[in-house]
Design an enzyme around this catalytic site. Structure first.
Site, PDB file in Angstrom:
ATOM      1  N   SER A  42      46.115  37.869  47.683  1.00 14.45           N
ATOM      2  CA  SER A  42      44.987  36.987  47.358  1.00 14.45           C
ATOM      3  C   SER A  42      44.487  37.147  45.933  1.00 14.45           C
ATOM      4  O   SER A  42      43.776  36.279  45.430  1.00 14.45           O
ATOM      5  CB  SER A  42      43.829  37.238  48.334  1.00 14.45           C
ATOM      6  N   ASP A 343      33.564  38.515  45.127  1.00 14.37           N
ATOM      7  CA  ASP A 343      33.188  38.672  46.530  1.00 14.37           C
ATOM      8  C   ASP A 343      33.480  40.106  46.959  1.00 14.37           C
ATOM      9  O   ASP A 343      33.488  41.017  46.131  1.00 14.37           O
ATOM     10  CB  ASP A 343      33.907  37.634  47.406  1.00 14.37           C
ATOM     11  N   HIS A 346      37.557  40.619  45.599  1.00  8.28           N
ATOM     12  CA  HIS A 346      38.250  40.033  44.448  1.00  8.28           C
ATOM     13  C   HIS A 346      37.410  40.039  43.179  1.00  8.28           C
ATOM     14  O   HIS A 346      36.212  39.745  43.229  1.00  8.28           O
ATOM     15  CB  HIS A 346      38.654  38.588  44.784  1.00  8.28           C
TER      16      HIS A 346
END
Length: 378
Positions: A42, A343, A346
Site C-alpha cells: 500500500s 493515516d 502511511h
C-alpha cells in the site's frame, strides 16, 4: 554529383556525418528513464486494489485530497497525494505515472511508461494479508509482469522491447512491512506461524522467497532494481495507538524484526549484484530515512510524527487516532503538510517527497551503491 570538386564531396559527407551525430546526440539526451515498473504494497499502490474485492482500499475521500492529477479525487493511493513511486518517476523524467495493472486503461502504448503492480496488503509471502481477503502478493505481481513483458514484444518487437526494459526502465520493489504487520505479528491470524517458526526461520523464508522473486524478474530482462528495506514499523501511529505509547515511544519487537530482515536484505542484494550479470540492485534504506523524519520531525517542518492526519482523533491525539482507517467519516487535520503520517500506516505526501528525493539524489547513507539518478544513467 557531376561538377562537385573532390574536396566539396568530402565537405558534404562531413556535414552529413555531423548532422547525423547531432541527431544521435539529441536522441541520447532524450533517453531519460522510459518506464517505471512498481511492485509492492500500500505504500506504492496506485489503485490496483480498486479492482479487487478487498478490505484494503483507499478509493474513498479524503484519500487523494492533494493529488493534483485527479483534481483531489481518490485514486486508490493510500495517502493524501503522491506516493514515493509517483515522485521518483517524476524526478527521473518519466512522462506519465505508471498505470495500475488492473486498471482498464493499462493497455497499448500506456504501458510503455511503466506499470504499477503494487497492492495494499500484499507481501513477499503468499499468506500475508489474508485478513484483507483479496490482495496481490509479490508472486502474483510478477506473474502479471510476465504478461506485460509479452505485450512489450508485441508493441515494440522483441529486440526493442528488451532494450526498453533492460536499459531504460527501473524496477522498484517496496514490500515486506505487511509480512510482519499483517502476518507474523498479527494476533490470532499468526499464531500458527509463530508457533512453528521462530523469527530467524521466518525471516530466512522471506529472504529465500525474495531471492527467487528478484531472480525471476531478472530472467524477464529487468536489470535496474531498487529494493526498499522495511521501515520502522514499530513507530507507526497504529502501533503507538494499540500499545498506548507516548509520541516518542516505539514498539521494540516490531522494529527489531524489521532491522533483522533489513540486515539480511542488504546481504541478499550484495549477493545478487555479484551473481546476476549486468544487473544493478540498489538498496533503499527507507528505515533510516523514516526514522530520521520521526525522530527529528521539527527539523523538516513537521509538527507531529505520532498521529496520522486522517483518522478518529486525528490532530488532537485522541485514543483512537491511528486505529480507524481513513475514510469519509474520519476527522482531518488542517495542516496536512505538517504531519509525517497521513493515516495509521502511511506517510503523508510531504514525507513521501522527502523520502523519494533522498532515494533519487541522496548519499550512500540512504541509497547504495548508487542513487537512483546515477542508476538511471548507467
Amino acid at each position: 554529383m557531376a561538377g562537385v570538386k573532390p574536396w566539396g564531396l568530402v565537405l558534404i559527407v562531413f556535414c552529413m556525418m555531423s548532422l547525423s551525430s547531432l541527431v544521435k546526440g539529441a536522441d541520447n539526451n532524450n533517453e531519460g528513464l522510459a518506464a517505471s515498473f512498481i511492485f509492492g504494497d500500500s505504500l506504492v499502490d496506485a489503485g490496483n486494489n480498486n479492482y479487487l474485492q478487498t478490505l484494503s482500499k483507499a478509493n474513498v475521500p479524503p484519500n487523494g485530497i492533494d493529488f493534483k492529477a485527479s483534481g483531489g479525487r481518490p485514486t486508490g493511493r493510500f495517502t493524501n497525494g503522491r506516493t514515493i513511486g509517483d515522485i521518483v518517476g517524476e524526478e527521473l523524467g518519466v512522462p506519465n505515472y505508471a498505470v495500475p495493472y488492473l486498471a482498464p486503461n493499462s493497455t497499448g502504448n500506456a504501458i510503455l511508461y511503466g506499470v504499477n503492480y503494487a497492492s495494499g496488503g500484499g507481501g513477499i509471502m503468499n499468506a500475508t494479508g489474508s485478513i484483507f481477503v483479496n490482495r496481490l502478493g509479490l508472486d502474483i505481481q510478477i506473474d502479471y509482469f510476465n504478461i506485460t513483458r509479452k505485450q512489450f514484444d508485441q508493441l515494440l518487437g522483441p529486440s526493442n522491447a528488451q532494450d526498453h526494459i533492460s536499459k531504460r526502465s527501473i524496477f522498484s520493489i517496496t514490500i515486506g512491512s505487511n509480512d510482519f504487520l499483517n502476518n507474523y505479528l498479527l494476533p490470532l491470524v499468526s499464531t500458527g506461524t509463530r508457533i512453528s517458526e521462530n523469527p530467524d526461520a521466518y525471516i530466512d523464508d522471506m529472504i529465500n522467497r525474495l531471492r527467487n522473486q528478484l531472480t525471476r524478474l531478472y530472467q524477464l530482462d529487468a536489470r535496474k532494481f531498487v529494493v526498499a528495506n522495511v521501515g520502522p514499523i514499530g513507530c507507526i501511529p497504529y502501533q503507538k495507538a494499540i500499545n498506548q505509547l507516548k509520541e516518542n515511544q516505539c514498539v521494540d519487537l516490531a522494529n527489531k524484526l524489521a532491522m533483522q530482515y533489513n540486515r539480511q536484505l542488504k546481504n541478499l542484494l550484495t549477493e545478487l549484484n555479484g551473481k546476476l550479470q549486468g544487473a544493478m540492485f540498489v538498496h533503499a534504506n527507507v528505515y533510516d530515512i523514516v526514522m530520521e523524519l520521526i525522530t527529528n520531525y521539527a527539523r523538516y517542518g513537521f509538527t507531529t510524527a505520532g498521529t496520522g492526519c486522517c483518522g478518529a482523533g486525528a490532530g488532537n491525539g485522541g485514543q483512537l487516532a491511528g486505529i480507524i482507517p481513513c475514510g469519509p467519516t474520519s476527522s482531518l487535520c488542517e495542516d496536512r503538510e505538517k504531519h509525517v503520517f497521513w493515516d495509521s500506516y502511511h506517510p503523508s505526501e510531504a514525507a513521501n517527497l522527502i523520502i523519494a528525493r533522498q532515494l533519487v539524489y541522496g548519499s550512500t547513507q540512504y541509497v547504495s551503491p548508487v542513487n537512483l539518478k546515477q542508476l538511471q544513467n548507467l
